[in-house]
Write a protein that holds these residues in place. Structure first.
Motif, PDB file in Angstrom:
ATOM      1  N   ASP A   1       0.827  -1.209   0.000  1.00  0.00           N
ATOM      2  CA  ASP A   1       0.000   0.000   0.000  1.00  0.00           C
ATOM      3  C   ASP A   1       0.859   1.256   0.000  1.00  0.00           C
ATOM      4  O   ASP A   1       0.590   2.204  -0.743  1.00  0.00           O
ATOM      5  N   ALA A   2       1.905   1.263   0.827  1.00  0.00           N
ATOM      6  CA  ALA A   2       2.794   2.421   0.889  1.00  0.00           C
ATOM      7  C   ALA A   2       3.592   2.567  -0.405  1.00  0.00           C
ATOM      8  O   ALA A   2       3.790   3.669  -0.914  1.00  0.00           O
ATOM      9  N   VAL A   3       4.045   1.437  -0.951  1.00  0.00           N
ATOM     10  CA  VAL A   3       4.785   1.464  -2.212  1.00  0.00           C
ATOM     11  C   VAL A   3       3.899   1.993  -3.332  1.00  0.00           C
ATOM     12  O   VAL A   3       4.317   2.834  -4.136  1.00  0.00           O
ATOM     13  N   ALA A   4       2.669   1.508  -3.399  1.00  0.00           N
ATOM     14  CA  ALA A   4       1.752   1.937  -4.452  1.00  0.00           C
ATOM     15  C   ALA A   4       1.485   3.436  -4.375  1.00  0.00           C
ATOM     16  O   ALA A   4       1.472   4.141  -5.403  1.00  0.00           O
ATOM     17  N   ARG A   5       1.282   3.938  -3.173  1.00  0.00           N
ATOM     18  CA  ARG A   5       1.033   5.379  -2.997  1.00  0.00           C
ATOM     19  C   ARG A   5       2.246   6.196  -3.465  1.00  0.00           C
ATOM     20  O   ARG A   5       2.097   7.234  -4.116  1.00  0.00           O
ATOM     21  N   GLU A   6       3.420   5.711  -3.133  1.00  0.00           N
ATOM     22  CA  GLU A   6       4.640   6.418  -3.538  1.00  0.00           C
ATOM     23  C   GLU A   6       4.815   6.389  -5.047  1.00  0.00           C
ATOM     24  O   GLU A   6       5.175   7.407  -5.663  1.00  0.00           O
ATOM     25  N   VAL A   7       4.562   5.242  -5.671  1.00  0.00           N
ATOM     26  CA  VAL A   7       4.714   5.120  -7.120  1.00  0.00           C
ATOM     27  C   VAL A   7       3.775   6.078  -7.851  1.00  0.00           C
ATOM     28  O   VAL A   7       4.166   6.736  -8.821  1.00  0.00           O
ATOM     29  N   VAL A   8       2.538   6.189  -7.392  1.00  0.00           N
ATOM     30  CA  VAL A   8       1.582   7.095  -8.034  1.00  0.00           C
ATOM     31  C   VAL A   8       2.040   8.542  -7.899  1.00  0.00           C
ATOM     32  O   VAL A   8       1.971   9.323  -8.863  1.00  0.00           O
ATOM     33  N   ALA A   9       2.520   8.910  -6.715  1.00  0.00           N
ATOM     34  CA  ALA A   9       3.017  10.269  -6.517  1.00  0.00           C
ATOM     35  C   ALA A   9       4.246  10.526  -7.387  1.00  0.00           C
ATOM     36  O   ALA A   9       4.412  11.632  -7.937  1.00  0.00           O
ATOM     37  N   ASN A  10       5.121   9.533  -7.514  1.00  0.00           N
ATOM     38  CA  ASN A  10       6.285   9.657  -8.405  1.00  0.00           C
ATOM     39  C   ASN A  10       5.850   9.823  -9.848  1.00  0.00           C
ATOM     40  O   ASN A  10       6.395  10.653 -10.594  1.00  0.00           O
ATOM     41  N   LEU A  11       4.862   9.040 -10.260  1.00  0.00           N
ATOM     42  CA  LEU A  11       4.386   9.089 -11.641  1.00  0.00           C
ATOM     43  C   LEU A  11       3.791  10.460 -11.961  1.00  0.00           C
ATOM     44  O   LEU A  11       4.028  11.017 -13.037  1.00  0.00           O
ATOM     45  N   ARG A  12       3.018  11.023 -11.032  1.00  0.00           N
ATOM     46  CA  ARG A  12       2.443  12.349 -11.285  1.00  0.00           C
ATOM     47  C   ARG A  12       3.541  13.400 -11.385  1.00  0.00           C
ATOM     48  O   ARG A  12       3.462  14.312 -12.218  1.00  0.00           O
ATOM     49  N   ALA A  13       4.571  13.287 -10.565  1.00  0.00           N
ATOM     50  CA  ALA A  13       5.688  14.230 -10.658  1.00  0.00           C
ATOM     51  C   ALA A  13       6.381  14.113 -12.002  1.00  0.00           C
ATOM     52  O   ALA A  13       6.747  15.125 -12.620  1.00  0.00           O
ATOM     53  N   GLU A  14       6.570  12.877 -12.482  1.00  0.00           N
ATOM     54  CA  GLU A  14       7.194  12.683 -13.787  1.00  0.00           C
ATOM     55  C   GLU A  14       6.317  13.266 -14.897  1.00  0.00           C
ATOM     56  O   GLU A  14       6.814  13.882 -15.832  1.00  0.00           O
ATOM     57  N   GLY A  15       5.001  13.071 -14.783  1.00  0.00           N
ATOM     58  CA  GLY A  15       4.093  13.627 -15.775  1.00  0.00           C
ATOM     59  C   GLY A  15       4.133  15.144 -15.818  1.00  0.00           C
ATOM     60  O   GLY A  15       3.931  15.754 -16.873  1.00  0.00           O
ATOM     61  N   GLY A  16       4.408  15.767 -14.669  1.00  0.00           N
ATOM     62  CA  GLY A  16       4.488  17.219 -14.626  1.00  0.00           C
ATOM     63  C   GLY A  16       5.649  17.784 -15.415  1.00  0.00           C
ATOM     64  O   GLY A  16       5.650  18.972 -15.764  1.00  0.00           O
ATOM     65  N   ARG A  17       6.637  16.958 -15.713  1.00  0.00           N
ATOM     66  CA  ARG A  17       7.766  17.435 -16.515  1.00  0.00           C
ATOM     67  C   ARG A  17       7.355  17.674 -17.963  1.00  0.00           C
ATOM     68  O   ARG A  17       7.991  18.456 -18.672  1.00  0.00           O
ATOM     69  N   HIS A  18       6.326  16.960 -18.412  1.00  0.00           N
ATOM     70  CA  HIS A  18       5.855  17.094 -19.797  1.00  0.00           C
ATOM     71  C   HIS A  18       4.327  17.134 -19.800  1.00  0.00           C
ATOM     72  O   HIS A  18       3.679  16.205 -20.295  1.00  0.00           O
ATOM     73  N   PRO A  19       3.724  18.173 -19.229  1.00  0.00           N
ATOM     74  CA  PRO A  19       2.255  18.215 -19.163  1.00  0.00           C
ATOM     75  C   PRO A  19       1.631  18.180 -20.551  1.00  0.00           C
ATOM     76  O   PRO A  19       2.134  18.785 -21.491  1.00  0.00           O
ATOM     77  N   GLY A  20       0.554  17.422 -20.663  1.00  0.00           N
ATOM     78  CA  GLY A  20      -0.139  17.327 -21.939  1.00  0.00           C
ATOM     79  C   GLY A  20       0.414  16.297 -22.894  1.00  0.00           C
ATOM     80  O   GLY A  20      -0.092  16.166 -24.013  1.00  0.00           O
ATOM     81  N   ASP A  21       1.426  15.548 -22.496  1.00  0.00           N
ATOM     82  CA  ASP A  21       2.020  14.538 -23.372  1.00  0.00           C
ATOM     83  C   ASP A  21       1.002  13.419 -23.608  1.00  0.00           C
ATOM     84  O   ASP A  21       0.542  12.789 -22.657  1.00  0.00           O
ATOM     85  N   PRO A  22       0.639  13.138 -24.857  1.00  0.00           N
ATOM     86  CA  PRO A  22      -0.369  12.102 -25.120  1.00  0.00           C
ATOM     87  C   PRO A  22       0.071  10.705 -24.689  1.00  0.00           C
ATOM     88  O   PRO A  22      -0.762   9.885 -24.307  1.00  0.00           O
TER      89      PRO A  22
END
Length: 291
Positions: free
Chosen positions: A167-188
């Motif tokens: 559960d803790a790992v999953a929460r961290e991975v999602v937060a990491n993924l959103r941070a990575e997505g913020g580097r290229h917002p709108g990327d299809p």
């Protein structure tokens, strides 16, 4: 979701996550129907008009100034990673077609020289390269057709067996993924990845809706390795100066700990028998004895 809509959703989620009592705000004359701060309260804390803040949440404001972004970050009590995400959404860079990511041969040589589990991840948490021990600690990357950390966490049964604290790992991975997505917002491509994960996992959908953001930096992982048993490892992430979309992750155990001893045994096992699925099956869940 557009950049403006993403910005509004992030602001709303962060506003809802704040406790008015922690900010010294009165409970109010009327009972709060939803948790978190009201729009007018956050606008007051940030020193902007309620109308302007409302337009921000509704995705109708453009060219948000640096000063306002800074004020919002302070009012929302964002950490450095969250503030970076906010600024990326508010002022997205010009999007160009993403080229396939590759790891320089010199970086692979460095990985192979590191006497600790290590791997390189790229855009959207795709694992691009690893050393032998990095492929033995958790996932056998050499044998996997899918090497995206988020997909491995949410769409395969192995992750829940591998991580006792899933559960803790999953929460961290999602937060990491959103941070990575913020580097290229709108990327299809990123949008397609999120859609795929959302369709496959209700757990991912619930965590993604929280809008938590955390750069992959450092932390702890507890793993149940099929060869040597439980490993408690710390990891550190180093961003590559020539490609900030790539990060080098290195795991290590506390000196003198049982995990350090077990990691040494795993390194010996890897050196003697290259990791394959057959090795894992023949080892079962028994600890490696060295015999």
């Amino acid at each position: 979701m557009s950049d403006a809509a993403g910005l509004g959703a992030f602001l709303k989620a962060r506003r809802a996550a704040l406790d008015p009592a922690d900010l010294g705000l009165p409970p109010g004359v009327t009972r709060r129907r939803v948790k978190g701060l009201r729009r007018e309260e956050l606008a007051q804390l940030a020193g902007i008009s309620v109308d302007y803040y409302t337009r921000l949440e509704q995705g109708r404001a453009k060219n948000v100034s640096d000063a306002i972004l800074g004020a919002l970050a302070r009012a929302l009590r964002l950490d450095a990673g969250e503030e970076s995400y906010l600024r990326n959404l508010a002022a997205p860079k010009r999007r160009e077609k993403s080229a396939p990511q590759r790891v320089r041969p010199e970086l692979q040589q460095l990985l192979d020289a590191i006497q600790a589990p290590a791997f390189v991840f790229g855009r959207y948490l795709d694992v691009l390269a690893w050393n032998a021990l990095g492929g033995a600690v958790a996932f056998d990357f050499a044998r996997l057709g899918e090497r995206n950390i988020a997909k491995l966490t949410f769409t395969g049964g192995q992750a829940k067996e591998l991580y006792p604290e899933w559960d803790a790992v999953a929460r961290e991975v999602v937060a990491n993924l959103r941070a990575e997505g913020g580097r290229h917002p709108g990327d299809p491509e990123f949008a397609r990845l999120v859609d795929e994960l959302s369709a496959a996992s209700a757990e991912f959908r619930a965590l993604w809706a929280e809008h938590a953001v955390r750069e992959k930096a450092q932390g702890w992982k507890v793993l149940l390795n099929p060869v040597v048993g439980e490993l408690r490892l710390r990891y550190e992430t180093l961003r590559l100066p020539d490609d900030p979309d790539q990060g080098l992750v290195i795991y290590h155990a506390e000196p003198g700990s049982e995990s350090e001893r077990a990691l040494g045994l795993l390194a010996s096992w890897v050196a003697e028998a290259p990791l394959t699925r057959a090795n894992i099956r023949s080892s079962g869940n028994c600890r490696w004895s060295g015999s």
